[in-house]
Design an enzyme around this catalytic site. Sequence first.
Site, PDB file in Angstrom:
ATOM      1  N   ASP A   1      -1.783  -3.752   0.497  1.00 23.60           N
ATOM      2  CA  ASP A   1      -0.906  -4.095  -0.641  1.00 23.60           C
ATOM      3  C   ASP A   1      -1.365  -3.574  -1.925  1.00 23.60           C
ATOM      4  OD1 ASP A   1       0.691  -6.437   0.878  1.00 23.60           O
ATOM      5  OD2 ASP A   1      -1.828  -6.773   1.414  1.00 23.60           O
TER       6      ASP A   1
ATOM      7  N   HIS B   1     -10.678  -6.461   3.244  1.00 21.53           N
ATOM      8  CA  HIS B   1     -10.092  -6.072   4.890  1.00 21.53           C
ATOM      9  C   HIS B   1     -10.670  -6.616   5.232  1.00 21.53           C
ATOM     10  CE1 HIS B   1      -7.229  -5.397   7.984  1.00 21.53           C
ATOM     11  NE2 HIS B   1      -6.341  -5.963   7.003  1.00 21.53           N
TER      12      HIS B   1
END
Length: 429
Positions: free
Chosen positions: A363, A306
């Site tokens: 996710d 991320h």
Amino acid sequence: MEKIAKLIVDGTTYELPIVTGSEGEKAIDISSLREETGLITLDPGFANTGSCQSSITFMDGEKGILRYRGIPVEQLAEHSRFVETVYLLINGDLPTGEELDRFSALLNDHSLVHEDMRAFFENYPRGTHPMGILSSMVNALRAFYPEIPERTEEEEINKTVARLLSKVRTLAAMSYRISRGHKVVYPRHDLLYCANFLNMMFDSPVKPYVFDDDVVKALNVFWILHADHEQNSSTAAVRLVGSSRVNLYAAISAGIAALWGPLHGGANQAVVEMLQEIYNCGGDLSPFLTKAKDKNDPFRLMGFGHRVYKTYDPRARIMKRMCDKVLKKLKRKDPLLDIAKKLEEIALKDPYFIEHHLYPNVDFYSGIVLRSIGIPLNMFPVMFAIGRLPGWISQWKESHEDPNWKLHRPRQVYTGRKERDYVPIEKRG
Ligand code: ACO
């Protein structure tokens, strides 16, 4: 005393103010840099650039903190429901019971979609990705719901916000039904937001949809966890497109387009495709890990890493628990969950992932929750989009109401050819 940063260019010292946020994070204000020095900053991917000051969402990527309007996302996932969180994001505070009832009733009033819009759905080629459809349908909403000059700007914005929040959910379900050749199911006034969506997706005259409280809760949590994430790619797109003062439908349509990419909201679909591929190849994880670590191979471990979180994404932790809970309740097993857990366990001990600070993001587990409640794979990014809608809207509103608002227009460092003359075609080559 206001803190300053000093910049020395060719022996001249320039002083730049340091801005401090409410959680102590600091930024150098360079808004007068070019005027004073003739220089701009260069920051590809904007990893070091704050594009605005915002009071909506706080995240600390090193500590794994995420709060909406000051409230930890863990508490909202535990106690709130999606529509209440939407209210919080857009209005800044949790609603009273009466305010929440009014807000729910408003969304209910706007949940139908103009019947003429069905013609669009019916004429998309089969196999069109639902994110492409959603992005264009949201843009088309402006044509069906034009601005009314008699309304004040505030009235117009409130109507548009209510329409978007309610109709995007209806459009998503409609698109799914029509793509399957099934009859559209209309929203019901007696159902709350998440249950209503599930009913529009799955109810059938021959098999009425049976509600399960844990499934409805899982959808509430899924959408709460996606509701905002400060200046991510799609939100930045909404702010940038909105900064030209285009209508809100068009700005949200741009956000949906940005979210579609596999590095952003398309990652939930890409994760399940990756896990399925591992399963189809017999469940051996090592070739996938080797590929992910190979600099010459574009493959990445989807659902890992991320831009901001350099630790475990707090949303992924909640989502992982949710996978176990929903599957247990539905008395189902999903082999992809076992693969995901094993992959996480190995990756978190692997020096490559440790050194690169790569942890599961939201996710990684969210697709397994969506699969378990019956959402088809190509609609996963659409589910993300419905969840992120209140974030986009609140960020757009904040920017729209900002007295220091400016058209977003970055600069560049030009690296092309120097000035040269036009050559007539007969003299070229
Ligand atoms: N698998 C393997 N290596 C990775 C991964 C990954 N998932 N993510 C990053 N890296 C490596 C890169 O190869 C790079 O290595 P290097 O420095 O040795 O060259 C390093 O980590 C930094 O990568 P960047 O792409 O520069 O980091 P950035 O902050 O731009 O990337 C991103 C963030 C795009 C999310 C990235 O981690 C990624 O592609 N992840 C997979 C896709 C994904 O899960 N996206 C969803 C993000 S969450 C969301 O949008 C909701």
